[in-house]
Structures are given as structure tokens and as C-alpha cells.
Design an enzyme around this catalytic site. Structure first.
Site, PDB file in Angstrom:
ATOM      1  N   LEU A 117       0.826  -1.199   0.000  1.00  0.00           N
ATOM      2  CA  LEU A 117       0.000   0.000   0.000  1.00  0.00           C
ATOM      3  C   LEU A 117       0.866   1.257   0.000  1.00  0.00           C
ATOM      4  O   LEU A 117       0.618   2.204  -0.757  1.00  0.00           O
ATOM      5  CB  LEU A 117      -0.938  -0.030   1.206  1.00  0.00           C
ATOM      6  N   GLU A 164       2.534   1.875  -3.438  1.00  0.00           N
ATOM      7  CA  GLU A 164       1.673   2.404  -4.481  1.00  0.00           C
ATOM      8  C   GLU A 164       1.118   3.778  -4.130  1.00  0.00           C
ATOM      9  O   GLU A 164       0.773   4.553  -5.019  1.00  0.00           O
ATOM     10  CB  GLU A 164       0.527   1.426  -4.765  1.00  0.00           C
ATOM     11  N   GLU A 165       1.022   4.091  -2.858  1.00  0.00           N
ATOM     12  CA  GLU A 165       0.524   5.408  -2.468  1.00  0.00           C
ATOM     13  C   GLU A 165       1.581   6.491  -2.689  1.00  0.00           C
ATOM     14  O   GLU A 165       1.273   7.573  -3.187  1.00  0.00           O
ATOM     15  CB  GLU A 165       0.106   5.413  -0.991  1.00  0.00           C
ATOM     16  N   SER A 166       2.819   6.217  -2.306  1.00  0.00           N
ATOM     17  CA  SER A 166       3.813   7.294  -2.272  1.00  0.00           C
ATOM     18  C   SER A 166       5.207   6.905  -2.745  1.00  0.00           C
ATOM     19  O   SER A 166       6.103   7.753  -2.742  1.00  0.00           O
ATOM     20  CB  SER A 166       3.938   7.822  -0.837  1.00  0.00           C
ATOM     21  N   TYR A 222      -6.050   1.495  -8.749  1.00  0.00           N
ATOM     22  CA  TYR A 222      -5.343   1.451  -7.466  1.00  0.00           C
ATOM     23  C   TYR A 222      -5.429   0.051  -6.848  1.00  0.00           C
ATOM     24  O   TYR A 222      -4.417  -0.500  -6.388  1.00  0.00           O
ATOM     25  CB  TYR A 222      -5.956   2.488  -6.532  1.00  0.00           C
TER      26      TYR A 222
END
Length: 813
Positions: A685, A688-690, A795
Site C-alpha cells: 500500500l 503504491e501510495e507514495s 489502485y
């Protein structure tokens, strides 16, 4: 749940981290001991005598330097990674010659950072005379030290020495600006003007460009070149209206105006371009008011009809962005009425079609969009209007009409970039409606007509699923094998492995399934698609293994799709350039000194010089890993070692570990354990978020490693008893703690279903709950493909894929 610390890879990385920390502790202990020895020695000398200060800076200057004029330099003060005893160092009257040149630079920098300029200069001088990679750094900060102490002649000489001796230095542009600033402070306005002019021409992308432009104007004004100064100020005001200097030039222009000196009146085209700069910076109100003023001036001038059309179009779009929908419709209507056949009127028609659904007039919006393509079939906006009309029809459940509109768009505009998307959507409508024969035909058309499209894997997978539904297991297995050969660790490769396991009796691999994505539903969300039969997405137990986890284990060495090959050897025709090696060595030295930001600057320069030398990039990547610069590490892996990120094999392990690092591992492991979350899910997570960038800020305003929206973060902080501030979202420890708590809440809300939890994390828990109820009959892969928000759908796929990759790389073998 498996503990990461049980993995051999984790233990290996842990050992490396311990060795790095031990090395840092030894350096720190040495410096502290050395500082104490210096302090005691100085105190002894002071008891015996009171020597006068020596060196180029006076004590008075060093005390007041930080409040005096400062040069324009791109590197602000950086706290070293190691902590140094600045208080003890400050007692020394001269540099310690027992330090290495690099340590002398670090000692000088530490003193410079706390305003001890005289003592800093001693260390910088000593370091600049030594033999080490950072001589240019010592020279640059020596110049800065002089400048801060108002010793402008010494500063000028130091900057000039750097520019002459180190033309490849990272600090070379800053030295050129420092030369100009020094001339300005010395009152040599002619040379300052020349230097600023050269800087502006040579470095148009510099973050200090507007400051240089302002000072260039000051030089012109100081030489009584009033007209030239006025033009300079006006150009800055027109081209860089968002800069702090733009406000200052307005004051200068007013002063010149009082003397009867004014620049030429800017053209309406220049004012229009200036207004667009505000619009692009999301300052819609400001931009709109400027455009309205211009339009009032030119609206009745036939010679400016082209500009009037552009302004009306932009005014309509800006009103839409400000959610003033009625005003937008009215303004766009004025444009269409005055110039009905213009290109701007065609685009205005497209925008009106988009806006009507937002005021509750969906049918009107569809009608307007379809009319654009019928009235102006040759318009560049016709394909887009058909596509968006089909999206609205599909969202309303009018699948037959949507399907036909997609195919019409494909037939009439086969070369348009949207054609392949329209074909995919028509294929998916056929699949969801149960027309597997038609779906097969369209999936095959997509893969044959658009073989380079990113949608090919998607079409292949669903072609195989359609064949399964028709009972053609043999052909389905053949297509799944094709997907696995293309890339077993892609999202659809992993899905294919899951289907192969089911067909061949390998068993069901199971599934599990805070930022907010306020995206409009697109065509995947049609309610008529709810009729597809399935085992159900909402009935997965939280005790089931996470999605793809068995697949990940099967892809380990020795598995069905693993190929044993030798380790990679990269041969290059030429060795890296001396300049690239120089920057790399500087970066390495700065890493050792704990100056991460400076190290990053050097490493980036070396990478630009050798973007394709794989051996060099591997060495560079090791340094990025040491300073925990995971975003750049990931970018190198994905850009320069892409060919190794296909299968997880012996010669590709290095690339997978670069692309999927164990970033912030101790924090991840701690909070994953506290909230009973699989640490690999948390890593996936965050990646893929940051990309593990703690300073990341999204367009929507989400912040930090786990991209938490401020409103969500405030609510989370209240629930866990954490002090909240906007800055806390960019603190790694707080971000991971808050994000882990929120993810756990979502997992509990959706009975441990990972897919629904991820959908809720990105699209909002309310939306995820609606989708669960709406698509309750779908299998998991069908559910993911049917998520109405395009962003959330992508996402979920990316995080699930990364989750599987982390399990495959670091999980139990």
C-alpha cells in the site's frame, strides 16, 4: 500472519542496517571524543594566554551575519544525519588538522549552520586545501560564509575561484549567481548587470530566476537606465506573476511611474497568457476576474474575435471548475451563438455536454454530446463526445445504446487514441451482459488491431474467462499460459495463475480483498452488469489467505514458471565518464557524512550523465538505498532494469528488490503487528501510495507515506489519541501509525476482505460498501474490473499486484 523478521532476506538487510548504524556510531563517538579533547586543550590555553582572534572574519561580523543580506543559493542549510557537538567545536580558535578534509568540511558546515561564521571559515579553508572529493563544497561554503559576514570582496574572489577551478561542480550555477550578488553588494552595478544577464540566459529553469531578474532590474535602475528597468520589471510581472518578486516589481513600477517613466502597455494577448498562469495554478477566481476585464475591453473589436473566443471558452471552463455550472453553461452558450462554426464553439459544446449532468440533466448532456459528433463529424472533439456520451449511457444502464455508441466511435474514428478504449468498453459490456460469443469477438479484435496497447493483457485475460464460461477450458488454459509467459507477476499474470490452479485442480487461492478519490463513475459501473453470476465477493472470510498468496509461492525458484539462469553481467563499450564518477564519489562522501540532501544532488547529476550504464546505476542504487531514498531507487529499477521485472529469477532478484524495497521496515513491522495486518500488504500500500516518499503530496491534498487526507487524518488522530497537525501527516512514524489504524478499521468493516478494504482506502468506505452491495454476485476478478471509479479500480489492481510481489520476493520459500 508471518513475521518479516523470520525471512532470510530480512535478516540479511537487518545485518546491513546494523553495520551501517555501527559505523555511524563509531564516527559519532570519534567526533565527540575529538571535540572534547579540543575543548579541554583550548580551555587550558585560554588559562595561560588571551590571544586575539585570527582569520578573515571578525567576531562582530560572525555574530550578526545571519541577519544581513544573503546571496541566492539553491542549497539551504541541512542538518547532518549525525549529531555533532557544535558547542564544543565553537570553543576552538582554529581548525583541527587531525581531522580528514571531509570531516573538516562537515565541522565547518555544522558551525555555518548555527551562525558561527568565523570558525566555520577556518574549517572550510582547511578543507578546500585538502585532497578529497568535496573541495568544491568547501570552496562554495567558504564563499557563502564570507558573503554572510558582509566580506563581499572575499566572497567574490571565493566564488570566482570555484567557477574557474570547478566548472563541473553542482555549485557552479550558484557560484555564478554569487558572483553577481557580490558585485551588486560591492556597488559595481555594470558588472552585476552583466553577471545577472548571463545567469538569466544560461539558467532559465533556475528556482532563483525571478530573484535574478529582479536584481537585474535593480542594477538597471541604479545606473539610471530607467526605461530598461521598467521593461525588465514589467516582463517579470507578466511572465512570473505567481512569484514573490512579482509583488515587489509592482511597487517599483509605481515608483518609476511617479517619475514619468512607464513601460509600453502590455498587449491583450500578453494579459491573456498571464491570466492562464493563474488558471493553471488553480487560482480560478483570480484568473476569471482578469479574463473578464480583458473581455470587456475587446469584446466589440472584430479584429480581436479570435482572442475573444479563447477568453469566453476559458471563462466557461473556469466557472465549471468553480462549480458555477449555470454561469458556465450561459457563457459557453454565448460563445456558440456568436461564433457557431468556430473550433472554440465545438469545444464549448463538448463542455456543455459535460456540465448538464452535473445540474441533474443527464439526458440533455447525452443529447448535446451526440449532437456534436453529428453536426461536426470532422471536429477533433467528435470522438471524445461520442465516448463520453457512451459513458453516460452505460452509467444509466442503457447498455445496448452505449455499446452501439462505442462501436460507432470505433468505426468512424479508428485511428483516434480513444478507439481502443471504446473497443474495450464494448467488449466488457458484452461480457457483463452474458453475450460471451460477442465478447470473444471483440476481445480478439482488440488484441489483433491494437497489439501494442496496454489493454492487450486485460483483453487476453477476459477472453480466457469468456472461454471458460463457454466451456472451452483447453483454449482458456492456452491463453492463461500466454499471459504467464508475458509476465507471471503482472496483475493479469497473477490472475491467470489463479485461474489455472482452479481449472487444473490446484484449488482456490482464496482472496481478501485513507485518501479519498472523488471521481465520477465511469462506464464500468453500469447497474445492468449486476446480472453476471458468481460465487460472490462479499462472502470471503477474513481467515482466508490474502489474494494471490499461493500464486506468489508457486512463482518462487523451482516453481512451474521459474527458469534457472546465471547472474547478470552488464558489459558496456565505454566506462562511465570522469564527470559522472566524480559526482558519484562526492555523493558517496556526502552519504558517509550524513548529508543526505546534498548527496542526492550529486547522485542525480551522476545519473543524468550515465543514464544507461547498468553497472554504474547499480552502484548508484546502493547509495540511494543507504540514504533510504526509495523513490529514486524504484525509478531506476523500473526505468533502467525493466527487462528484469518480468519473471522472478536468479538474475533478476536484484531488480525486484530495488523496485519493491522494504522501506521503513521497522515501523511497518511494528504497526503491522500492533494492528494485526500482514506487513507485506502494508508495504504494498505504501509503495503504491507514495513510493515511500514521506513528503509526497497528491493533487487532491493527500499527504505522506500513506497519503492520508487532512480531514481523514484529523479524525484518525482523535481516535488513537495522537496530536494532529498537517505536518504530522508527513512524519513517517505518524503516517504509518495512522494509516495502519485506518486500514485495520476498513479490514474489520469488510470482514477481512482485502479488496474491499483497499477500495475503501482509496475511494472511501461508503463507496466501497455501495459497490459490495451492488456487485454482490460477482467473482473477485469481476468485482475489481467493475469498480466504477477509474482511479480506484487501477489502485486496487496495483496494490494487489504489489502485495503478491512482496510475498514472492520476501515470503517464506
Amino acid at each position: 500472519m508471518k513475521d518479516i523478521s523470520e525471512d532470510s532476506t530480512y535478516r540479511r538487510r537487518k545485518r546491513r542496517e546494523v553495520l551501517r548504524r555501527a559505523r555511524r556510531i563509531r564516527v559519532l563517538a570519534f567526533l565527540l571524543t575529538l571535540g572534547l579533547a579540543i575543548f579541554l586543550g583550548v580551555m587550558l590555553i585560554l588559562r595561560l594566554s588571551s590571544p586575539d582572534s585570527s582569520g578573515p572574519l571578525s567576531e562582530e561580523n560572525s555574530e550578526t551575519a545571519t541577519s544581513e543580506p544573503e546571496a541566492s543559493f539553491s542549497q539551504e542549510s541541512e542538518e547532518p544525519e549525525e549529531e555533532h557537538d557544535s558547542a564544543s567545536t565553537a570553543q576552538s580558535d582554529g581548525p583541527d588538522i587531525s581531522l580528514t578534509p571531509g570531516q573538516q568540511y562537515l565541522r565547518g558546515y555544522s558551525l555555518f549552520s548555527v551562525g558561527q561564521l568565523e570558525r566555520a571559515a577556518h574549517y572550510f579553508q582547511q578543507s578546500a586545501e585538502g585532497d578529497h572529493p568535496l573541495k568544491d563544497y568547501a570552496q562554495f561554503y567558504l564563499a557563502r560564509t564570507y558573503f554572510g559576514a558582509q566580506k563581499y570582496q572575499e566572497a567574490l574572489s571565493a566564488f570566482q575561484a570555484l567557477a574557474k577551478n570547478y566548472p563541473d561542480s553542482y555549485w557552479y550555477p550558484d557560484a555564478q549567481l554569487g558572483i553577481a550578488d557580490s558585485y551588486l553588494e560591492l556597488g559595481d552595478l555594470a558588472k552585476a548587470e552583466e553577471s545577472y544577464g548571463n545567469f538569466v540566459k544560461t539558467y532559465p529553469q533556475s528556482p532563483y530566476l525571478t530573484r535574478a531578474l529582479l536584481r537585474l532590474g535593480d542594477c538597471l535602475e541604479g545606473q539610471q537606465k530607467w526605461d530598461e528597468a521598467a521593461v525588465q520589471y514589467q516582463n517579470l510581472w507578466l511572465r512570473y506573476p505567481l512569484s514573490p518578486e512579482a509583488r515587489q516589481v509592482q511597487e517599483r513600477l509605481d515608483t518609476l511611474s511617479q517619475r514619468g517613466i512607464s513601460p509600453p502597455q502590455p498587449s491583450f494577448e500578453q494579459l491573456y497568457e498571464r491570466a492562464l498562469i493563474f488558471a493553471q495554478a488553480d487560482q480560478s477566481d483570480n484568473a476569471l476576474s482578469q479574463l473578464e476585464e480583458i473581455y470587456q475591453e475587446i469584446s466589440q473589436d472584430p479584429s480581436r474575435a479570435g482572442l475573444s473566443r479563447k477568453i469566453l471558452l476559458q471563462m466557461g471552463i473556469l466557472n465549471h471548475q468553480l462549480r458555477r455550472f449555470d454561469a458556465a453553461i450561459d457563457i459557453l452558450g454565448q460563445l456558440m451563438q456568436r461564433w457557431p462554426d468556430s473550433l472554440e464553439a465545438q469545444e464549448a459544446l463538448l463542455w456543455r455536454g459535460r456540465i448538464y449532468p452535473k445540474v441533474g440533466k443527464r439526458e440533455k448532456g447525452i443529447e448535446v454530446l451526440l449532437s456534436l459528433a453529428s453536426r461536426y463529424p470532422g471536429s477533433p472533439f467528435a470522438p471524445r463526445s461520442l465516448y463520453e456520451a457512451a459513458v453516460l449511457l452505460e452509467g444509466d444502464g442503457k447498455l445496448e445504446q452505449a455499446w452501439q455508441t462505442y462501436l460507432t466511435m470505433l468505426q468512424n474514428y479508428a485511428t483516434d487514441p480513444l478507439a481502443v478504449d471504446g473497443l474495450w468498453k464494448a467488449s466488457w459490456i458484452s461480457y457483463r451482459s452474458g453475450d460471451m460469443e460477442k465478447a470473444l469477438q471483440l476481445f480478439e479484435q482488440l488484441t489483433s488491431s491494437f497489439p501494442r496497447s496496454s489493454l492487450v493483457e486485460r483483453a487476453l485475460y477476459w477472453e480466457a474467462r469468456a472461454r471458460e464460461n463457454l466451456g472451452d477450458q483447453e483454449r482458456a488454459l492456452s491463453i492463461y499460459s500466454q499471459l504467464l509467459n508475458r509476465g507471471p507477476l503482472t496483475y493479469y499474470g497473477l490472475r491467470a495463475a489463479e485461474r489455472v490452479a482452479r481449472i487444473t485442480g490446484g484449488g482456490d487461492t482464496g482472496s481478501g480483498g485513507p485518501g479519498e478519490a472523488n471521481e465520477q463513475e465511469d462506464s464500468s459501473g453500469s447497474r445492468a452488469s449486476d446480472t453476471v453470476r458468481s460465487s460472490g465477493v462479499e462472502g470471503r472470510s477474513k481467515d482466508n489467505i490474502p489474494v494471490f498468496s499461493e500464486v506468489g509461492v508457486r512463482l518462487q525458484p523451482g516453481g512451474q514458471y521459474f527458469q534457472e539462469v546465471s547472474a547478470p553481467v552488464f558489459l558496456t563499450d565505454n566506462p562511465p565518464s570522469p564527470q559522472a564518477v566524480s559526482h558519484l564519489e562526492k555523493g558517496r562522501e556526502l552519504v558517509e557524512l550524513g548529508l543526505r540532501s546534498m548527496a542526492t544532488n550529486e547522485l542525480e547529476l551522476s545519473q543524468k550523465l550515465e543514464p544507461t550504464n547498468k553497472n554504474f546505476l547499480l552502484e548508484l542504487s546502493d547509495l540511494y538505498l543507504q540514504i533510504e531514498d526509495y523513490p529514486r531507487l524504484i525509478r531506476i529499477a523500473e526505468k533502467s532494469f525493466r527487462e528484469f521485472l518480468v519473471r522472478y529469477e536468479t538474475d533478476s532478484v536484484f531488480a525486484w528488490e530495488m523496485a519493491y524495497p522494504l522501506g521503513y521496515q521497522p515501523l511497518v513491522e511494528s504497526y503491522a503487528g500492533q494492528y494485526a495486518i500482514d506487513p507485506y500488504l502494508l508495504l504494498a500500500l505504501i509503495r503504491e501510495e507514495s513510493h515511500f516518499n514521506p513528503r509526497a503530496v497528491s493533487v487532491a491534498g493527500a499527504r505522506g507515506l500513506m497519503q492520508i487526507m487532512p480531514s481523514t487524518g484529523e479524525s484518525i488522530a482523535a481516535n488513537i489519541g495522537e496530536h494532529y497537525s498537517l505536518e504530522s501527516l508527513q512524519d513517517p512514524e505518524k503516517s504509518i501509525r495512522m494509516g495502519s489504524w485506518y486500514l485495520k478499521e476498513l479490514l474489520d468493516k469488510f470482514d477481512g476482505n482485502v479488496v474491499l478494504a483497499l477500495a475503501g482506502y482509496n475511494g472511501g468506505p461508503g463507496a466501497a460498501a455501495r459497490w459490495r452491495d451492488r456487485f454482490s454476485g460477482l467473482e473477485e476478478d469481476e468485482f475489481v474490473e467493475s469498480i466504477p471509479y477509474r482511479e480506484t479500480r487501477g489502485y486496487v489492481k496495483k496494490v494487489l499486484r504489489s502485495y503478491a510481489v512482496y510475498q514472492s520476493i520476501y515470503g517464506e520459500k
